[in-house]
Scaffold this active site. Structure first.
Site, PDB file in Angstrom:
ATOM      1  CG  ASN A 150      28.634 -28.304  -8.871  1.00 34.86           C
ATOM      2  OD1 ASN A 150      28.257 -27.703  -9.884  1.00 34.86           O
ATOM      3  ND2 ASN A 150      28.016 -29.362  -8.413  1.00 34.86           N
ATOM      4  CD  GLN A 178      31.519 -25.397  -5.699  1.00 29.55           C
ATOM      5  OE1 GLN A 178      32.639 -25.209  -5.222  1.00 29.55           O
ATOM      6  NE2 GLN A 178      30.616 -26.163  -5.110  1.00 29.55           N
ATOM      7  CB  SER A 198      26.621 -20.537  -1.209  1.00 28.73           C
ATOM      8  OG  SER A 198      26.156 -21.267  -0.104  1.00 28.73           O
ATOM      9  N   GLY A 199      27.797 -19.031   1.548  1.00 26.59           N
ATOM     10  CA  GLY A 199      28.762 -18.983   2.643  1.00 26.59           C
ATOM     11  C   GLY A 199      29.514 -20.270   2.900  1.00 26.59           C
ATOM     12  CG  HIS A 200      27.723 -24.400   2.628  1.00 29.13           C
ATOM     13  ND1 HIS A 200      27.997 -25.705   2.304  1.00 29.13           N
ATOM     14  CD2 HIS A 200      26.756 -24.002   1.770  1.00 29.13           C
ATOM     15  CE1 HIS A 200      27.217 -26.084   1.295  1.00 29.13           C
ATOM     16  NE2 HIS A 200      26.456 -25.065   0.958  1.00 29.13           N
ATOM     17  CB  THR A 236      13.905 -12.661  11.737  1.00 27.86           C
ATOM     18  OG1 THR A 236      12.609 -12.100  11.968  1.00 27.86           O
ATOM     19  CG2 THR A 236      14.892 -12.128  12.750  1.00 27.86           C
ATOM     20  CB  CYS A 324      24.209 -44.794  -5.032  1.00 27.64           C
ATOM     21  SG  CYS A 324      23.152 -45.722  -6.123  1.00 27.64           S
TER      22      CYS A 324
HETATM   23  N1  PLP Z   1      25.475 -23.798  -7.105  1.00 27.22           N
HETATM   24  C1  PLP Z   1      26.587 -24.524  -7.122  1.00 27.22           C
HETATM   25  C2  PLP Z   1      27.506 -24.415  -8.294  1.00 27.22           C
HETATM   26  C3  PLP Z   1      26.891 -25.368  -6.064  1.00 27.22           C
HETATM   27  O1  PLP Z   1      28.007 -26.095  -6.091  1.00 27.22           O
HETATM   28  C4  PLP Z   1      25.989 -25.438  -4.978  1.00 27.22           C
HETATM   29  C5  PLP Z   1      26.236 -26.381  -3.866  1.00 27.22           C
HETATM   30  O2  PLP Z   1      26.882 -27.396  -4.024  1.00 27.22           O
HETATM   31  C6  PLP Z   1      24.829 -24.648  -5.010  1.00 27.22           C
HETATM   32  C7  PLP Z   1      24.609 -23.843  -6.085  1.00 27.22           C
HETATM   33  C8  PLP Z   1      23.842 -24.682  -3.891  1.00 27.22           C
HETATM   34  O3  PLP Z   1      24.362 -23.989  -2.770  1.00 27.22           O
HETATM   35  P1  PLP Z   1      23.750 -24.262  -1.331  1.00 27.22           P
HETATM   36  O4  PLP Z   1      24.268 -25.579  -0.864  1.00 27.22           O
HETATM   37  O5  PLP Z   1      24.243 -23.117  -0.492  1.00 27.22           O
HETATM   38  O6  PLP Z   1      22.268 -24.253  -1.487  1.00 27.22           O
END
Ligand code: PLP
Length: 389
Positions: A150, A178, A198-200, A236, A324
């Site tokens: 990431n 990622q 992950s969706g977001h 749910t 930080c």
């Molecule tokens: N794994 C990686 C490589 C990520 O970059 C992230 C989020 O930054 C996560 C896991 C965690 O995902 P989530 O924010 O959906 O918990």
């Protein structure tokens, strides 16, 4: 002032199509998908459509997908399931550069008596797969290695890694949070047992994710309760977000090739421009095998946080690996593991683009960055002259 959003590895804008797909589930379609009545049943059917769409993005079968609340839950579930499935084995292998969702989970397991091998990376953020091969023992319960980092964007040689792990008969999980939507993923070709997405991170809402569990994999649920997700994840369902996630995967699949090349061109334009106009930049991480949307770039003798604050004045959003900025008191564990010098870690900025990034936005950043870097270097106690370096 318009926001120039170059922090897409942190989270992404919800696509308009995704928002549209979600809306009915906040109003007229509020039935519980587990209910017996037709009203709930129609919601259940939409979840199954979303499951097909998520599965299709990674070429899985729909039954191999469970929905979770976030990538972190998918990661925790995967590693925990492997440990619970083989209580006789007490060894975990991962890398030093994982997201905290894996890294801190493994550290917690270490405090509970598991032996954990945290594999190192080289200065380009690459792994030595021979070290992986020799780390695997008869006691290894699971190997969890991310698909793409990431912070640096570096993509690991996942096929080689998975081949080694599977040749030793050990369960293999990859955190593809990622990578999904940015590079093609195919679980029929990649011999992994579990994969998190992950969706977001791909233009769906926050609070929804998925875990791929290859058919036949021993699985122990992490969240225990009702029979949802065929007993593999109770609770749910977050219906609106799941439906939107399906749509986001559909969009990502349709546009993957063209988008990743357009995004890469813009990322390269940004890097090339910064190299031409800013003093002493350095790219952190392998420049070739990397996500098309990510650049992690350091400007020595300048504080990354100061750069972010100055960019913020122009509504430009990015991240830094210095302390930080992300609620952490420590400088980036990823950059430290890569042996990036402290002066460069402190001056690091991550720009992460998306399909919505435009050439005008990149040019705006290229106009603002050189004076920011030059001014901050003037203020730096190390000065700007080469004698001070
Ligand atoms: N794994 C990686 C490589 C990520 O970059 C992230 C989020 O930054 C996560 C896991 C965690 O995902 P989530 O924010 O959906 O918990």
């Amino acid at each position: 002032m318009k926001v120039v959003y170059l922090d897409n590895n942190a989270t992404t804008k919800v696509a308009d199509e995704v928002r549209e797909a979600m809306l009915p589930y906040f109003s007229e379609l509020y039935g519980n998908p587990s209910s017996m009545h037709t009203f709930g049943g129609q919601v259940h059917r939409k979840i199954e459509v979303a499951r097909e769409e998520v599965a299709s993005l990674i070429n899985a079968d729909p039954e191999e997908i469970i929905f979770t609340s976030c990538g972190s839950e998918s990661d925790n579930t995967a590693v925990m399931s492997a440990l619970l499935s083989r209580p006789d084995k007490r060894h975990i292998i991962t890398t030093r550069v994982e997201h905290p969702a894996v890294l801190n989970f493994c550290k917690t397991m270490a405090r509970q008596g598991y032996r954990v091998t945290f594999l190192p990376v080289d200065k380009s953020g690459r792994m030595n797969i021979e070290e992986l091969r020799s780390a695997i023992t008869d006691d290894t319960a699971v190997v969890s290695i991310m698909y793409a980092n990431n912070e640096s964007g570096v993509i690991f040689p996942l096929h080689d890694i998975a081949d080694i792990v599977k040749s030793k008969g050990v369960p293999f999980h990859t955190d593809a949070v990622q990578a999904a939507g940015k590079v093609p993923l195919d679980v029929k070709k990649l011999p992994c047992d579990m994969m998190s997405v992950s969706g977001h991170k791909m233009h769906a809402a926050k609070g929804v994710a998925a875990l791929y569990i290859k058919r036949g994999t021993r699985f122990s649920p992490y969240i225990i309760g009702g029979h949802q997700e065929k007993g593999r994840r109770a609770g749910t369902e977050n219906v609106a977000s799941i439906v939107g996630f399906g749509m986001a995967c559909d969009l990502a699949k349709k546009h993957l090739q063209t988008e990743s090349s357009t995004v890469k061109e813009l990322r390269d334009r940004l890097e090339d421009g910064l190299f031409k106009t800013c003093p002493d930049p350095r790219i952190n991480g392998d420049r070739v095998t990397r996500l098309p949307n990510t650049t992690n770039i350091s400007f020595e003798y300048v504080e990354g946080e100061a750069i972010l604050l100055r960019l913020n004045e122009f509504n430009i959003c990015a991240s830094s690996g210095s302390a930080c900025t992300s609620g952490s008191l420590e400088p980036s564990h990823v950059l430290r593991s890569m042996g990036v010098p402290f002066t460069a870690i402190h001056g690091s900025v991550r720009f992460s683009l998306s399909r919505y990034t435009t050439k005008e936005e990149i040019d705006f950043v290229l106009e603002k960055m050189p004076p920011i870097i030059n001014e901050l270097r003037e203020l730096s106690p190390y000065g700007t002259g080469s004698a001070s370096r």
